[in-house]
Design a protein around this motif. Sequence first.
Motif, PDB file in Angstrom:
ATOM      1  N   ASN A 185     -68.119-119.134  44.581  1.00 34.72           N
ATOM      2  CA  ASN A 185     -67.913-120.290  45.881  1.00 34.72           C
ATOM      3  C   ASN A 185     -66.954-119.285  46.235  1.00 34.72           C
ATOM      4  OD1 ASN A 185     -69.817-122.196  45.185  1.00 34.72           O
ATOM      5  ND2 ASN A 185     -67.748-123.393  43.841  1.00 34.72           N
ATOM      6  N   HIS A 186     -65.621-118.722  44.946  1.00 35.37           N
ATOM      7  CA  HIS A 186     -64.362-117.598  46.061  1.00 35.37           C
ATOM      8  C   HIS A 186     -65.272-116.550  46.338  1.00 35.37           C
ATOM      9  CE1 HIS A 186     -60.681-116.644  46.124  1.00 35.37           C
ATOM     10  NE2 HIS A 186     -61.061-115.908  45.165  1.00 35.37           N
ATOM     11  N   ALA A 187     -66.140-115.874  45.686  1.00 34.64           N
ATOM     12  CA  ALA A 187     -67.053-115.007  46.460  1.00 34.64           C
ATOM     13  C   ALA A 187     -67.183-115.010  47.204  1.00 34.64           C
ATOM     14  CB  ALA A 187     -67.827-114.240  44.908  1.00 34.64           C
ATOM     15  N   GLN A 188     -68.409-115.699  47.653  1.00 33.26           N
ATOM     16  CA  GLN A 188     -68.318-116.034  49.324  1.00 33.26           C
ATOM     17  C   GLN A 188     -68.079-115.794  50.725  1.00 33.26           C
ATOM     18  OE1 GLN A 188     -71.172-120.271  47.640  1.00 33.26           O
ATOM     19  NE2 GLN A 188     -72.751-119.110  48.844  1.00 33.26           N
ATOM     20  N   ARG A 189     -66.663-116.145  50.043  1.00 27.55           N
ATOM     21  CA  ARG A 189     -65.800-116.299  50.710  1.00 27.55           C
ATOM     22  C   ARG A 189     -65.517-114.761  51.746  1.00 27.55           C
ATOM     23  NH1 ARG A 189     -63.682-120.691  48.142  1.00 27.55           N
ATOM     24  NH2 ARG A 189     -62.090-119.833  47.652  1.00 27.55           N
ATOM     25  N   LEU A 190     -65.739-113.203  50.434  1.00 27.34           N
ATOM     26  CA  LEU A 190     -65.715-112.930  50.622  1.00 27.34           C
ATOM     27  C   LEU A 190     -66.504-111.261  50.739  1.00 27.34           C
ATOM     28  CD1 LEU A 190     -61.966-112.944  48.085  1.00 27.34           C
ATOM     29  CD2 LEU A 190     -62.458-112.574  50.454  1.00 27.34           C
ATOM     30  N   ALA A 191     -67.771-112.133  51.525  1.00 25.97           N
ATOM     31  CA  ALA A 191     -68.457-111.276  51.570  1.00 25.97           C
ATOM     32  C   ALA A 191     -69.317-110.918  49.880  1.00 25.97           C
ATOM     33  CB  ALA A 191     -68.334-110.227  51.917  1.00 25.97           C
ATOM     34  N   LEU A 192     -69.644-111.972  48.695  1.00 19.60           N
ATOM     35  CA  LEU A 192     -69.782-111.207  48.003  1.00 19.60           C
ATOM     36  C   LEU A 192     -69.025-110.122  46.600  1.00 19.60           C
ATOM     37  CD1 LEU A 192     -73.612-112.101  47.803  1.00 19.60           C
ATOM     38  CD2 LEU A 192     -71.112-114.018  47.027  1.00 19.60           C
ATOM     39  N   PHE A 193     -67.699-110.022  47.546  1.00 19.39           N
ATOM     40  CA  PHE A 193     -66.822-108.901  46.676  1.00 19.39           C
ATOM     41  C   PHE A 193     -67.349-107.638  47.353  1.00 19.39           C
ATOM     42  CE2 PHE A 193     -65.887-112.126  43.272  1.00 19.39           C
ATOM     43  CZ  PHE A 193     -65.040-112.287  44.142  1.00 19.39           C
ATOM     44  N   ASP A 194     -68.402-107.174  48.385  1.00 22.91           N
ATOM     45  CA  ASP A 194     -68.210-105.976  48.580  1.00 22.91           C
ATOM     46  C   ASP A 194     -67.116-105.095  48.954  1.00 22.91           C
ATOM     47  OD1 ASP A 194     -70.379-104.081  49.542  1.00 22.91           O
ATOM     48  OD2 ASP A 194     -70.746-105.097  51.291  1.00 22.91           O
ATOM     49  N   GLY A 195     -67.400-103.944  48.756  1.00 23.19           N
ATOM     50  CA  GLY A 195     -65.902-102.794  49.110  1.00 23.19           C
ATOM     51  C   GLY A 195     -64.770-103.808  48.707  1.00 23.19           C
ATOM     52  N   LEU A 196     -64.643-104.514  47.600  1.00 25.33           N
ATOM     53  CA  LEU A 196     -63.508-105.017  47.492  1.00 25.33           C
ATOM     54  C   LEU A 196     -63.319-103.972  45.805  1.00 25.33           C
ATOM     55  CD1 LEU A 196     -62.909-108.525  47.172  1.00 25.33           C
ATOM     56  CD2 LEU A 196     -61.999-106.614  48.353  1.00 25.33           C
ATOM     57  N   THR A 197     -62.789-103.566  45.127  1.00 27.00           N
ATOM     58  CA  THR A 197     -62.200-102.254  44.072  1.00 27.00           C
ATOM     59  C   THR A 197     -61.288-103.061  43.327  1.00 27.00           C
ATOM     60  OG1 THR A 197     -60.001-101.342  45.123  1.00 27.00           O
ATOM     61  CG2 THR A 197     -62.890-100.138  44.762  1.00 27.00           C
ATOM     62  N   SER A 198     -60.286-103.744  43.720  1.00 26.26           N
ATOM     63  CA  SER A 198     -59.823-105.267  42.874  1.00 26.26           C
ATOM     64  C   SER A 198     -59.740-106.804  42.766  1.00 26.26           C
ATOM     65  CB  SER A 198     -58.185-104.448  43.009  1.00 26.26           C
ATOM     66  OG  SER A 198     -57.996-104.642  44.221  1.00 26.26           O
ATOM     67  N   LEU A 199     -59.426-107.335  42.321  1.00 22.70           N
ATOM     68  CA  LEU A 199     -59.215-108.587  42.513  1.00 22.70           C
ATOM     69  C   LEU A 199     -58.074-109.200  42.571  1.00 22.70           C
ATOM     70  CD1 LEU A 199     -62.497-109.803  40.335  1.00 22.70           C
ATOM     71  CD2 LEU A 199     -62.273-109.425  42.887  1.00 22.70           C
ATOM     72  N   ASP A 200     -57.824-110.712  43.361  1.00 21.68           N
ATOM     73  CA  ASP A 200     -56.907-111.436  43.146  1.00 21.68           C
ATOM     74  C   ASP A 200     -56.321-111.624  42.192  1.00 21.68           C
ATOM     75  OD1 ASP A 200     -54.692-112.848  44.962  1.00 21.68           O
ATOM     76  OD2 ASP A 200     -55.581-114.640  43.745  1.00 21.68           O
TER      77      ASP A 200
END
Length: 385
Positions: free
Chosen positions: A310-325
């Motif tokens: 549910n969290h990932a859906q707001r962030l394009a399924l973490f596409d392009g992220l190298t770290s998480l909150d």
Amino acid sequence: MNALTFAEYGRAARRTDLKRDTEPSLSFPLLGLFGETGSLLSEVKKKQRDPVAYIGYEESVLEELGDALWYLNALADRASLTLSDLAINLDCNLVDWNSARSEELTFATAELAPDAPSGGPSSAFEQSSLRLASEVGLLMTDYRAGRFDQNRSALKGRLIAVLRSLRDAAHEAGLSLESAARANMLKIADRWPRERVYPALFDEAFPETEQLPRNLIVTFEEFEHHGKTVSRMTRNDVPIGDPLTDNRAEDDHYRFHDVFHLAHAAHLGWSPTLRGLLRAKRKSDPIVDEVEDGARAILIEEGIATWIFNHAQRLALFDGLTSLDYGLLKSVRQFVQGYEAEHCPLWLWEEAILQGYEVFRSVCLHRGGQVGIDLVERKIWFIEP
């Protein structure tokens, strides 16, 4: 336990300042210090609003104080100062200013004597927190006005005032600045270690039949069944578990969510869900079988997968992220508290989640394919159909 020096903490904190080289100005740590001070005031407000029901107050205050200390260290470092430079003048006036450096100066020497043997916040904690916020505000104002450009002593004076206020706030909270520094160092090691060493697999001492497969390749296929899009996971053409739908009106591909369990197994060495599907429960130890591999543990893992999704859906399924909150990772840790996965460091959770979502995005794109995991190498990968 050896007394912690300001120099030791400063070096540990400096190693995790990833923006030190790319953003050498004071702006980044100033904003961070401002934010952490606001978070500390928020904890005070929560306690005032609901003094009985607010659980975890002391732990939260300890964390916020440690985070503020980290940003203060980053500020000092960018100004070619150290925490030791500030601490040695913590209770000095301009007339007895000490310009010497002391690598051996400990937090204990700078702490205030406790007012009472029992801990807990005093009635003055609110005021000391507000004084801290005021000092940080003055620091920010002077920086924006350019008053530090040609006056390094003025900056040093402001930073000392902030450190003094941090020390006083910790004291009024019934804590010590050293305890906040130590907690922050543990957080650093948990989240940003100098060296990433994978912990032993949880089932290492169990018979091979009760271990998660060290190497595994499964196939995800998609088909239509009674007007619904269904996903099936197989191993050597043998179904694993039941066919899955999204269980939602909108098509969000959650039918492929077993990828997350595979990622948990690959990186964490933990997945009660996958262990149940593969009939690899640790039945030789009845307690482990019931607690770590039982229905409640499976529900917890499923809950984690759903909550992160549910969290990932707001962030394009973490596409392009190298770290998480950090807050997300900390919440995951709270999910598994009391279970073996609680001992997985946060950096490992981050690795499992990001790598799992990278494979999940590929499976969704191709509407199927093969997924491989290697528990020895701690990796997961995708093979196009």
